[in-house]
Design an enzyme around this catalytic site. Structure first.
Site, PDB file in Angstrom:
ATOM      1  CG  ASP A 163     -71.071 -16.326-125.177  1.00 22.37           C
ATOM      2  OD1 ASP A 163     -69.936 -16.775-125.428  1.00 22.37           O
ATOM      3  OD2 ASP A 163     -71.260 -15.184-124.727  1.00 22.37           O
ATOM      4  CB  VAL A 164     -68.032 -21.510-125.847  1.00 26.35           C
ATOM      5  CG1 VAL A 164     -68.789 -22.441-126.789  1.00 26.35           C
ATOM      6  CG2 VAL A 164     -67.089 -20.576-126.597  1.00 26.35           C
ATOM      7  CG  ASN A 217     -65.288 -26.396-134.672  1.00 24.63           C
ATOM      8  OD1 ASN A 217     -64.201 -26.595-135.234  1.00 24.63           O
ATOM      9  ND2 ASN A 217     -66.139 -25.469-135.112  1.00 24.63           N
ATOM     10  CE1 TYR A 229     -56.546 -20.291-133.744  1.00 23.78           C
ATOM     11  CE2 TYR A 229     -54.620 -21.199-134.854  1.00 23.78           C
ATOM     12  CZ  TYR A 229     -55.977 -21.224-134.606  1.00 23.78           C
ATOM     13  OH  TYR A 229     -56.759 -22.166-135.212  1.00 23.78           O
ATOM     14  CB  THR A 260     -62.803 -21.548-142.948  1.00 18.46           C
ATOM     15  OG1 THR A 260     -61.740 -20.699-142.472  1.00 18.46           O
ATOM     16  CG2 THR A 260     -62.507 -22.993-142.570  1.00 18.46           C
TER      17      THR A 260
END
Length: 246
Positions: free
Chosen positions: A53-54, A80, A145, A180
């Site tokens: 978990d970043v 990423n 974002y 994606t």
């Protein structure tokens, strides 16, 4: 002399999309890959899935330690893992700003910081951050974002300057829209998904979205000796969207 089959990469967000493509591209070059993800069981072989978990520094440090325990070293970091957000400046509350910046920006800091002692020992050290063309081009309803990806752009250049004399190259890729699962879910919410996809394709001078594999190959290029003379570079893989006006 270091050969690719002795190098080790850690790739965050490796279970799907760009991260999965990057892991596959690196593995195809003989690099051993630790795929860090919230869903490690979904990381495709030959990469080895490791839970991470970043947003949790202890989780990140533990994941890097597991990669070193498994493979003995870390030479490449692919930063990423990231999440998306939509809306203008009024569209996201403070908690959402904190959440997105925590994942997209500070998450990269945590992973690079944890891996840095190992990168300093590598003869072929490289970090590749996943940025976005939205760091370079203003588009509607992507304020949060875009801000997060703009921070990654600047972070990449600053890290490159800090570590170039240590032999650590730091670069980034800046994709446009990539085909994606996340994009598919967004398009599925449109009143006419097929029309929405056609419109998104048309925005790109190439006439289509980028494929994850194309971004993965760009990441692998920047991470390996093919780009040994390159650092402090942000490579666009965006179908020309940021530079071409047809």
């Amino acid at each position: 002399m270091t050969t690719s089959d002795s190098l080790v990469a850690v790739v965050s967000g490796a279970a799907s999309g760009i991260g999965a493509a990057a892991a596959a591209a690196l593995a195809a070059r003989g690099i051993r890959v630790a795929g860090l993800d919230l869903k490690p069981d979904e990381v495709a072989a030959p990469a080895v899935g490791i839970a991470c978990d970043v947003t949790d520094d202890a989780s990140v440090r533990g994941a890097v330690a597991q990669a070193v325990e498994r493979f003995g070293r870390v030479d490449i970091v692919v930063n990423n893992a990231g999440i998306a957000a939509q809306g203008d400046i009024t569209g996201n509350d403070d908690d959402e700003w904190r959440r997105v910046l925590d994942v997209n920006v500070i998450g990269m800091v945590r992973l690079a910081r944890a891996a840095l002692p190992h990168l300093r020992e590598s003869p072929a050290a490289a970090i590749v951050n996943t940025c976005s063309v939205f760091a370079l081009t203003g588009v509607p309803r992507r304020t949060l974002y875009s801000a997060s990806k703009g921070a990654i752009y600047s972070l990449t250049l600053a890290m490159a300057a800090d570590h170039v004399r240590e032999g650590i190259r730091v670069n980034a890729v800046a994709p446009g829209a990539v085909d994606t699962p996340w994009i598919a879910r967004v398009l599925a919410l449109a009143p006419d998904p097929a029309a929405a996809r056609a419109e998104l394709n048309e925005r790109h001078p190439l006439g289509r979205l980028a494929r994850p594999e194309e971004v993965g190959e760009a990441i692998a290029y920047l991470a390996t000796s093919a780009s040994s003379g390159t650092t402090g570079t942000v490579l666009t893989v965006d179908g020309g969207i940021h530079a071409l006006r047809l």
